[in-house]
Design a protein around this motif. Structure first.
Motif, PDB file in Angstrom:
ATOM      1  N   GLN A   1      33.408  65.153 116.705  1.00 51.99           N
ATOM      2  CA  GLN A   1      35.158  66.327 116.525  1.00 51.99           C
ATOM      3  C   GLN A   1      34.568  67.199 118.192  1.00 51.99           C
ATOM      4  O   GLN A   1      35.007  67.393 118.904  1.00 51.99           O
ATOM      5  CB  GLN A   1      35.276  67.034 114.865  1.00 51.99           C
TER       6      GLN A   1
ATOM      7  N   THR B   1      36.040  71.680 111.817  1.00 47.94           N
ATOM      8  CA  THR B   1      35.388  71.625 110.275  1.00 47.94           C
ATOM      9  C   THR B   1      34.909  70.699 110.103  1.00 47.94           C
ATOM     10  O   THR B   1      34.818  69.480 110.323  1.00 47.94           O
ATOM     11  CB  THR B   1      36.468  72.278 109.018  1.00 47.94           C
TER      12      THR B   1
ATOM     13  N   THR C   1      37.052  64.728 108.719  1.00 46.97           N
ATOM     14  CA  THR C   1      36.064  64.514 109.453  1.00 46.97           C
ATOM     15  C   THR C   1      34.928  63.816 107.860  1.00 46.97           C
ATOM     16  O   THR C   1      33.859  63.258 108.129  1.00 46.97           O
ATOM     17  CB  THR C   1      35.891  65.721 109.992  1.00 46.97           C
TER      18      THR C   1
ATOM     19  N   ASP D   1      36.414  60.465 116.067  1.00 48.63           N
ATOM     20  CA  ASP D   1      36.948  61.516 115.175  1.00 48.63           C
ATOM     21  C   ASP D   1      37.681  62.791 116.977  1.00 48.63           C
ATOM     22  O   ASP D   1      36.781  63.224 118.151  1.00 48.63           O
ATOM     23  CB  ASP D   1      35.695  62.903 115.333  1.00 48.63           C
ATOM     24  N   GLU D   2      39.353  62.732 116.497  1.00 47.39           N
ATOM     25  CA  GLU D   2      40.067  63.039 117.298  1.00 47.39           C
ATOM     26  C   GLU D   2      39.817  62.739 119.050  1.00 47.39           C
ATOM     27  O   GLU D   2      38.989  64.426 120.159  1.00 47.39           O
ATOM     28  CB  GLU D   2      40.350  64.831 117.020  1.00 47.39           C
TER      29      GLU D   2
HETATM   30 MG   LIG Z   1      37.963  67.312 111.150  1.00 42.74          MG
END
Ligand SMILES: [Mg+2]
Ligand SMILES: Nc1ncnc2c1ncn2[C@@H]1O[C@H](COP(=O)(O)OP(=O)(O)OP(=O)(O)O)[C@@H](O)[C@H]1O
Length: 273
Positions: free
Chosen positions: A90, A270, A48, A181-182
């Protein structure tokens, strides 16, 4: 054709430090139109952070980021987005009280030519622009297989559809590069496969460069032509998926002392400001 011509995105020697912690070091990435690259690595690896450095959330401590040959270090996220780099987060970020259609329509406005004066005066130019934007919003909903959910409030959509709506919003800004992101976090295995296949079709349709973070190495291997593996902020391997999977450093990073360092799917992560 991918892999030739001017890169749409290039990172050279990017370092991100937070106080005494080096979250990302010597990060290099070259992305061409039409490439789908998987960015993988264990929790806290710096994935990230890499997105944040590429998209202007943070200015890199060291190194350079270029979008279509233009240096973007220090630019604000919206400026980098205007140059053609869109991302998802995320944690899902949507206007939860607005419909799916309005969420995408607002994102389409980012690329709109209609100025404040015409909007205020409600001129014919403004009306035509609004119709054009509405048609584009419908198109992106359709691409992300959300047309039947057009009028649903974002907060009422199941989680997987919220994730697809985020991608529709990112597409609506007219990017050359899409950083996800994911996108499949929190989905079951078959939903993940379906989403990654859809992402690949989006890449083909729009000839985008796509950088996708995903924890499940096997899943992302199936759709990426190239993988990049981070561990403790360092790129420990990159290249064709099969070669990366067999790299001893990758096996070590993923398995460590024999215990899987991957976490179970979760929503929060995070490094998201
Ligand atoms: Mg991440
Ligand atoms: N704004 C920040 N301030 C301080 N430390 C940060 C910040 N952002 C990230 N970090 C730290 O940098 C490291 C890398 O975090 P990052 O979120 O990039 O990892 P990640 O690979 O995305 O992990 P995950 O798979 O859990 O999402 C972690 O140790 C994290 O705590």
């Amino acid at each position: 054709m991918s892999g030739t011509g001017q890169p749409v995105l290039e990172a050279r020697g990017v370092v991100m430090r937070f106080g005494g912690l080096t979250a990302l070091s010597g990060f290099d990435l070259t992305l061409h139109s039409g490439e789908l690259v998987g960015l993988i690595g264990p929790n806290g690896a710096g994935k990230t952070t890499a997105f944040n450095a590429l998209t202007g959330v943070y200015a890199p401590t060291e190194g350079d980021v270029e979008v279509a040959g233009r240096r973007v270090n220090g630019m604000r996220p919206h400026q980098i987005c205007e140059l053609g780099v869109a991302r998802t987060f995320q944690n899902v970020r949507l206007f939860k009280e607005l419909s799916a259609f309005d969420n995408v329509r607002i994102a389409c406005h980012a690329g709109s030519r209609s100025g404040f004066t015409s909007a205020w005066m409600l001129t014919p130019t403004h009306d035509a622009e609004e119709r054009r934007i509405a048609a584009r919003a419908e198109e992106f909903l359709s691409v992300m297989e959300l047309s039947p959910r057009r009028d649903e409030l974002a907060r009422n959509l199941p989680y997987g559809e919220q994730r697809r709506l985020e991608i529709a919003r990112a597409l609506a800004t007219g990017p050359k590069v899409l950083c996800l992101d994911e996108p499949a976090a929190g989905m079951n295995a078959s939903e993940k496969v379906a989403l990654l296949e859809l992402i690949r079709r989006v890449r083909d349709q729009f000839q985008l460069a796509i950088l996708v973070i995903e924890h499940d190495m096997r899943l992302v291997m199936g759709v990426s032509e190239r993988m990049l593996v981070l561990d403790h902020g360092v790129t420990i391997a990159q290249g064709a998926p099969e070669a990366v999977r067999q790299d001893p450093k990758v096996i070590e990073a993923y398995l460590g002392d024999g215990k899987l360092r991957l976490r179970p799917p979760r929503e929060a992560g995070t490094g998201v400001p």
